[in-house]
Structures are given as structure tokens and as C-alpha cells.
Design a protein around this motif. Structure first.
Motif: not given
Length: 880
Positions: A299-322
């Protein structure tokens, strides 16, 4: 009636089989009952086997008994069925291809990079290239390959992904798998093949403390391409010193756990030549077929873009995987990025690896420093944290593409870091996470009216996917090891969810490879270094018991007496170890113990492990004593091993009647010892759920003579659950027993309350907190991806929906509705066919729908009513 779902040794049309007399299986479609079958097998134009019409209802484990099979044989087999009325059905066909069965089949040579590796240094990925011609018309082409390390391959520009992270995980000292690829469609007149070779399990970071160079200093590759021409002639191109070699490609560093360093500005130059592996560097192990499903990208997942408090760009793929990352990105020429992958975020929105990392010396482990670490000493000098789970990337200036090839991470989130003052535009649609696991067919499904329960079921399935990568691991991050306890606990749950037959057969071979002379196995299988830790804990009850519990449950699930027979030598060896190591450690305690010869506590035992913090033992490790747990499992071991000996004896596979009787003697003695030492001395007067559920689950209180003690234990367990507000109070070993034991005690209502409770510690508390996989511990501050606590999902199949396999071609279906659920339904494709069970509460009562597959029978129990049926669909109603 027609045969469907044809399998050869549990595999669909396997390529590269190593079993000389494979067995065939199928399911039936149409009709009620199979009265006869006929199997024919053809090799080329030659009929090599014809059973004739065989009067039998069997549709599993039909052994090939035709002409001797040889390397590379391609066999087409056909099965025809007759139904209960003697009507002849339509033919159905399958195929299989034999692998390389003899050492002489390998004409290729082991090759390696042209450099001399030094200890405590890591190297770029090796690249090997060869051009070859097809001189005539090609009708078939195969690639056979294996490695000391992890390899991938590209032929004429096509990257082959039939097996990811090949050749997979084994104890390279004992077993080395090879892969077979059908490359017929890739072959042209002029061809180019490119191999890349990384460190993998062979010399990369493994186990909890990321030890390196576990199996050797030098990675190596063995491969050969075999072309079959239309005129019947054959051409072989094998690895040798004519292969070009370089290590100047873009992958500058590759580690399974720590990640990859990738410089998109670089291209492999192939300016050198491969070197033949010297005799003293060679592994004497001959490559063998895995007879297993491959590891693949799923399976493949596309992410949502989150911005941390310090401005770091973080991708949330919605599902924890290996799995792996795949992305396109454009930065300035030479711009450096660091992408860190993890399961959770901290309070400021950054990726947090603290729950999965261990410290290690920056210069690498020495034997002494590792011993000190295991004994609890602080590491002196500079340290680094592992696993890093990171990608270090250098941009070319154009649009660059990256995908992991030699590493795998446990993650849901990925943060993108740049040098101070630099920025890069992250477009979420240009990124995807890719789940990677063994390609097992999904055999089960469950759903009900509770979305929280449904999500927990999905979480368990995802934790299974995240940890079934050629071996059953504990977690895809910190350790990634084949812990025996995890596997035995989860076996039946996993077998409902996915087809694990070939997968666990492979792992049981690993187990047999690694059994010690004294009968014990390591706590992790296969061997991956740090032996001093995992060998010692291999004696622990609940973990060591995998040696007989996995084969026994496998037999019950798949009816495979041959596997049970193959595992018997290691099972018997473990039983003999137990018999030789009975009695209390302390001589005074032993002298005062009237049941000393049937009491067990010697060795290192982990105990219940990871109960909620308030219930945990205060002493762990080599000094901890666990006579209650150990003696309980001594009884269970002797009971089950005795049953196995009896099964083999009855089937004429091993004359073990006397050993079965010996085991029963020890089982009876251990049962008496347990009741005398623990039950009658107050063990059951506790609020500790594990101490109450264990004797009930393992049968230590069965029998008329223990009727009162059993009733007392059941009542005390219910009180303990109620006083703990229906939260889970058990740990690693006993959590799977909780709901079945409560149900057996007539307390299904209590069991449902525990399942549906959303307070910590509990299964649905994790869901309420946003988990998409199963936590390692109830507090949720360690790994987020451990499947073993999800073993409770077995109860959803075999109790909530009541689907239980009961011998060959027979089921017992006894649903137990309850809780706040208004409906529940499950499907399970067993080795005998697909069975379904659904119940729904309506105004006038509970309505049931049950489907029994063709050529099977079932005993259906609805309330106080029992009916025996053949295949078909059935409806029942039960008034409130």
C-alpha cells in the motif's frame, strides 16, 4: 464441482521451489461434497504423474508421487473433481517451477567490490554491471540471485521489484536464500544488467544496540542469468570478474535501520572490475530455495503537510507503517536535506524518536563495551542514537527522485530539515510512503457496529503487516528481531488475518537452524548477533515455548502432519532440556519442596513482562525467579508435547508412544506441583489478573479434583477485572488469554466490557489517542508498532463470530453476541475454503447468517441449539 484456489506447497504457481515432492491443495466450488479427484502432471510434453480417479474427499497435502523432479523443471498440474453424485467436473490447472536443487547448478562465482573493508567503517553501495547478448530467439529467461548483504537488480532499464530487500533474513552462517525471477519479457538482443549491493543484515546495524558486521566484513553477490532458446539450447551468464564494478553511485551510505545517504549529483561510472571472493572469504552455505512468499512493496499513502512550532515542515502520512519513502523534490545544486522518519510527534510537532532509540558508542561497539551496556553501565565517550531512520539527501538542482532501496523505517511522520537559513518547497503530492511486508494473501476480515473496535482490528492488521518481513519481528524500529514469544502469542490471530503457512514454515526452518545443543533456542530467531543477551533469555518460558507451540498450532490450523514431523526433533530436544533442568535453584528450597522433581525455575525468565506499571515485578533479569510462571508452562509444555508425540505415533510418522507417556507423567507431576505450591498457598488471592488467568488458560485447574479451585479463580478474576474498572491488567504472556478465559467462565458480558473499555490501560484507549498500530506497552511511550497485544483479535473471530476450525474439512461455529455491539461479521478463508458468520440484533431477537464452504461440514451452535450441516448458507433467529 471444480477445484479453485489451487496451491502447490501453500504457494500460487511458485517459481523456484526447493521441495522435491511437493504437495497440492485446493478448495471446492459447486456441489456439496467431493467424492473423488484425479491429478495429472505434465513436464513439457511428458506425462510424469497420473493418479487416476481416487475416491477421497481430501483436498489438502496431496503429495506428488510421479517421476523424479529435477532442477528447473516446469510442471503443469491439473485436478479434476467428482461431486457427491459422482458427476465429473471441469478441470482446473496450476503450475510450479523447480529451483536449483544441486550445488553444481551454480556455475556463477561469488563477486565483491574491489576494496578492502576495514572494521568500524561503512561504505557506499557497490554497483555491478554486465552486458550480454541473446544469440537466438529466447523462449524463457530466468535470473537466480543471492547475496551476503541486500541486493536489487535492473535489467534493460527496468527495476525488478519482485522481492524487496533480497535475499531476506536468515542466519547466514546456516542458511542462505536465493531468488528466482522470470525475466523473459525483459530480454532483447543486446542486454544490460545492473546489480546494487548494500550492507543489509549481513554487515549493517542489527538488533536493539545496532551491532555491525555480525556475519562478515565483506558483502558479495552471486547471480546467473539462464536463457533458453527456441531450439532447446541454453546460455548462462554468471557473476565473475568480467562484471564492471564501482562504488561512486548516488547511494553513499545504506543501512537497514539508520537509513541512506543519497547524492543526486552522482552517477555510477563502472570504472573498475568486480573481484572474485577468495576461498577463505566464502560462506560454505549453499544457497537454498526459501519456499516462501516474497517481500514486496504494497500500500501507498500520500501525506498532509504539518508545520511544527519552530517552522519545520512535517509530513503526516496518516498510517503508521514499516516501509519506505518515495519522493520527487527540487532544490538548489548541492543543497542538503535531512529527512527524519518516526512514529510519533513531540509536543512541539517535531518527529520524536525517543521511544525507539538506544545509545551506542560513536566509534562502534567493542565486545567489552557491549557487555558493560547489557549489564547496565553507562557508555563512556561520545555516543550516537540508533536507529536514525533518516535520509540524507543532496540535490542536483533539477527535479530529483528518491526511493529507499536498502533501508526500511517504522514511521507515520517525516520531517524535512535544511541547513540554517535555507528553505525548500515541500509539495505533499510529491511524497508517498510505501508499506513493505511479506506478500501474504489476506484471509480474514472482521467488522462490527463499533468503529473503535473496527479501528483496533485494522491497527492489529497493520502491526502484523509492519512486522511480517520474511520473519515475524517484534517492532520495525528499535530491534526488528524475530522474538519467539511474540510469534507464538500471535500465531492464531495472524493465521486468521493472513495466509501465514509458507511464511511460518520458513521461520520454523530458521528456528531449527539455530537450536543449541542443549535443546534451547535463542529468544530471537534467526540469529542476528548480541548472542550473550538473546541466548540467555532464550530459556524464558513463553518465549522458549514457541519451539512446540508454533508447530502445534500450525498443525491444527493447516492439518500439516509433515511439518509437525519435521519439527519433532527440535521439539523433543527442548522437552528433554526441561526434564534435565527441573527443581528449585536454592538447595534448601529444593529439599523442602515435596514436588521438586516437577517444579521449574532454572534459567533466565522474563516473567509476565510489561504488565501495567503498578503490577510489575520489582526484580527483573538473571536474579529474578519466576517459579509460578515456569511451573505453569512446564505443565503446558509437557501436555502439548505429549499430544504431538501421540499425533505422530498415530499417523505412523514417529514411534513416540513411550515419549508421549513420559510427557504425560511430567505434565501430571507439574500440575500437582503447581496446585500444591501456588494455588493452595494463596496465589489466587490477588488482584493481579495475570496470576489468575494463567492457570485457567493453561488448564492447570481442569478436572473434577480442582473444580472448586477453578471456580474460585474465575470468580476472583472477575472481581479483579471489576475492581480495575474493566481495564487490562495483564502483560505480555497473559493478555491473549483474558477474554477467552472470561467467556469460558460464563462471563462474556465482562469480556465485552473489557474489550470496549476506552480507559488506559486497554486496547481501545490506544485508538482513542489516535493510534493506527498496536502499542508495545500500555503506557504508549515505547514502540507504537508491536502486534502481540493485538492477539486479542483471535477472540473476535473464534468467539464474537464463533468461527473455529475443528479438524479436516470441519468447523464449529458458535457466535457469542454481546456488549454494545448491534452486529458483527467475519470472513475467514481457511485451507478448506471460506467460511462466514454474521449476527445482528433486531427488535425481535438476534439473527444469524452463516456460510459453510463446499466439501466441508460444520456444527453450528446458536444458544442452546446445535445443528450439524453440510456446505451451504444458513439463517437462524434467536429471541431475546
Amino acid at each position: 464441482m471444480k477445484a479453485v484456489h489451487l496451491r502447490t506447497e501453500y504457494l500460487k504457481n511458485p517459481l523456484g521451489l526447493g521441495i522435491l515432492k511437493p504437495r497440492f491443495s485446493w478448495n471446492c466450488s459447486g456441489g456439496k461434497r467431493q467424492s473423488a479427484y484425479r491429478i495429472t502432471a505434465v513436464r513439457g510434453n511428458e506425462m510424469i504423474w497420473d493418479t487416476g480417479r481416487v475416491s477421497s474427499g481430501s483436498m489438502t497435502h496431496i503429495r506428488y508421487e510421479g517421476k523424479t523432479l529435477e532442477s528447473r523443471d516446469i510442471v503443469e498440474w491439473t485436478v479434476q473433481l467428482w461431486d457427491e453424485n459422482g458427476r465429473e467436473g471441469e478441470k482446473a490447472s496450476g503450475r510450479f517451477e523447480m529451483g536449483l536443487l544441486n550445488p553444481s547448478d551454480w556455475s556463477a562465482s561469488w563477486i565483491t567490490g574491489d576494496y578492502n573493508p576495514k572494521k568500524k567503517m561503512r561504505y557506499p553501495v557497490d554497483c555491478f554491471r554486465k552486458e550480454f547478448r541473446a544469440e537466438k530467439k529466447v523462449v524463457s529467461a530466468r535470473l537466480y540471485a543471492t547475496a551476503h548483504g541486500v541486493y536489487d537488480v535492473e535489467i534493460n532499464g527496468r527495476h525488478i521489484e519482485d522481492f524487496v530487500l533480497a535475499p531476506g533474513v536468515t542466519d547466514y552462517r546456516k542458511r542462505l536464500q536465493y531468488q528466482v525471477y522470470d525475466i523473459t519479457e525483459d530480454i532483447r538482443e543486446n542486454n544490460e544488467i545492473i546489480f546494487r549491493l548494500g550492507d543489509g543484515w549481513y554487515r549493517g546495524c542489527v538488533a536493539a544496540y545496532s551491532a555491525e558486521y555480525v556475519f562478515g566484513m565483506r558483502t558479495a553477490l552471486l547471480a546467473q542469468i539462464e536463457l533458453v532458446y527456441a531450439d532447446g539450447s541454453r546460455a548462462v551468464t554468471g557473476t565473475d570478474e568480467s562484471f564492471s564494478w564501482c562504488c561512486d553511485g548516488p547511494v553513499r551510505f545504506a543501512d537497514l535501520k539508520d537509513g541512506e545517504a543519497y547524492d543526486a549529483r552522482m552517477k555510477p561510472g563502472f570504472g573498475g572490475k568486480a573481484r572474485l571472493l577468495k576461498e577463505k572469504e566464502k560462506n560454505a552455505v549453499i544457497p537454498a530455495a526459501s519456499d516462501n512468499v516474497p517481500v514486496r512493496k504494497k500500500e501507498r499513502f500520500t501525506p498532509e503537510l504539518l508545520i511544527a512550532e519552530d517552522g519545520t515542515q512535517v509530513l503526516d502520512f496518516g498510517q503508521n507503517i514499516a516501509g519506505m519513502l518515495h519522493f520527487h523534490i527540487q532544490g538548489k545544486p548541492g543543497q542538503k536535506l535531512r529527512i527524519v522518519c518516526g512514529e510519533v510527534l513531540d509536543r512541539k510537532g517535531r518527529v520524536d524518536l525517543s521511544g525507539i532509540q538506544e545509545s551506542k558508542p560513536k566509534k562502534g561497539w567493542s565486545q567489552l563495551s557491549l557487555v558493560k551496556k547489557l549489564l547496565g553501565a553507562q557508555i563512556k565517550g561520545d555516543v550516537v542514537m540508533t536507529p536514525k531512520q533518516e535520509i540524507r539527501f543532496i540535490c542536483s538542482g533539477g527535479v530529483d527522485e528518491f526511493r529507499n532501496s536498502f533501508s526500511i523505517f517504522g514511521f507515520r511522520y517525516a520531517e524535512i530539515l535544511t541547513a540554517p537559513g535555507e528553505k525548500i518547497t515541500v509539495i505533499p503530492d510529491d511524497f508517498e510512503s510505501v508499506a513493505v511486508y511479506s506478500d501474504m494473501a489476506q484471509t480474514g476480515s472482521f467488522s462490527c457496529s463499533s468503529e473503535l473496535v473496527n479501528r483496533f482490528y485494522e491497527n492489529t492488521l497493520w502491526s502484523m503487516k509492519g512486522n511480517f518481513l520474511d520473519i515475524p519481528t517484534d517492532c520495525p524500529t528499535r530491534e526488528r528481531l524475530g522474538w519467539t514469544g511474540d510469534a507464538q502469542i500471535f500465531f492464531d490471530t495472524g493465521a486468521y488475518m493472513m495466509d501465514t503457512a509458507a511464511f511460518f514454515r520458513k521461520w520454523l526452518r530458521d528456528m531449527a537452524d539455530d537450536q543449541y545443543d542443549n535443546g534451547l533456542i535463542s529468544a530471537v530467531v534467526p540469529y542476528q548477533g548480541v548472542e550473550m543477551m538473546y541466548k540467555v533469555t532464550g530459556s524464558s518460558v513463553g518465549w522458549a515455548d514457541a519451539v512446540y507451540l508454533v508447530p502445534y498450532r500450525y498443525y491444527l490450523r493447516y492439518g500439516d502432519t509433515e511439518l509437525l514431523e519435521n519439527c519433532w526433533p527440535m521439539i523433543k530436544k527442548y522437552a528433554e532440556y526441561l526434564m534435565k533442568n527441573l527443581g528449585m535453584r536454592d538447595k534448601k528450597e529444593a529439599k523442602n519442596n515435596p514436588w521438586n522433581e516437577y517444579t521449574y525455575e532454572k534459567g533466565v525468565h522474563l516473567g509476565e513482562w510489561l504488565e501495567p506499571e503498578e503490577f510489575r515485578d520489582k526484580v527483573y533479569g538473571t536474579q529474578a525467579k519466576h517459579p509460578e510462571e515456569c511451573t505453569a508452562y512446564l505443565y503446558y509444555a509437557m501436555k502439548i508435547i505429549g499430544e504431538i508425540a501421540g499425533i505422530l505415533d498415530r499417523n505412523g510418522l514417529a514411534a513416540e508412544k513411550s515419549f508421549a507417556e513420559k510427557c504425560r507423567k511430567y505434565a501430571d507431576g507439574a500440575k500437582e506441583a503447581y496446585n500444591g505450591l501456588f494455588v493452595k498457598t494463596g496465589t489466587l488471592h490477588t488482584n493481579r489478573q495475570a496470576k489468575l488467568v494463567r492457570p485457567l488458560a493453561l488448564g492447570l485447574l481442569d478436572g473434577e479434583e480442582h473444580k472448586k479451585e477453578k471456580q474460585d479463580a474465575q470468580e476472583q478474576l472477575v472481581r479483579a477485572v471489576e475492581e480495575y474498572r474493566y481495564r487490562v491488567g495483564t502483560g505480555f504472556l497473559s493478555t491473549p488469554f483474558l477474554l477467552p478465559v472470561l467467556t469460558e467462565a460464563g462471563k462474556a458480558k465482562t469480556a465485552y466490557k473489557m474489550l470496549e473499555n476506552t480507559e488506559k490501560p486497554g486496547w481501545l484507549a490506544e485508538v482513542k489517542e489516535g493510534a493506527t498500530t498496536v502499542w508495545e506497552n500500555w503506557e504508549g511511550n515505547l514502540s507504537q508498532n508491536h502486534y502481540s497485544p493485538g492477539a486479542v483479535c483471535q477472540w473476535l473471530f473464534d468467539t464474537v463470530c464463533g468461527i473455529r476450525q475443528d479438524g479436516e474439512c470441519h468447523f464449529v461455529i458458535a457466535p457469542v453476541p454481546g456488549g454494545s455491539l448491534t452486529y458483527a461479521e467475519a470472513e475467514y478463508r481457511s485451507i478448506y475454503g471460506q467460511v462466514t458468520s454474521r449476527w445482528e440484533k433486531k427488535e425481535d431477537g438476534i439473527h444469524y447468517q452463516i456460510t459453510v464452504p463446499e466439501n466441508t461440514t460444520a456444527e453450528i451452535r446458536i444458544g442452546e441449539k446445535t445443528v450439524n450441516v453440510e456446505s451451504g448458507s444458513y439463517e437462524f433467529a434467536e429471541s431475546f
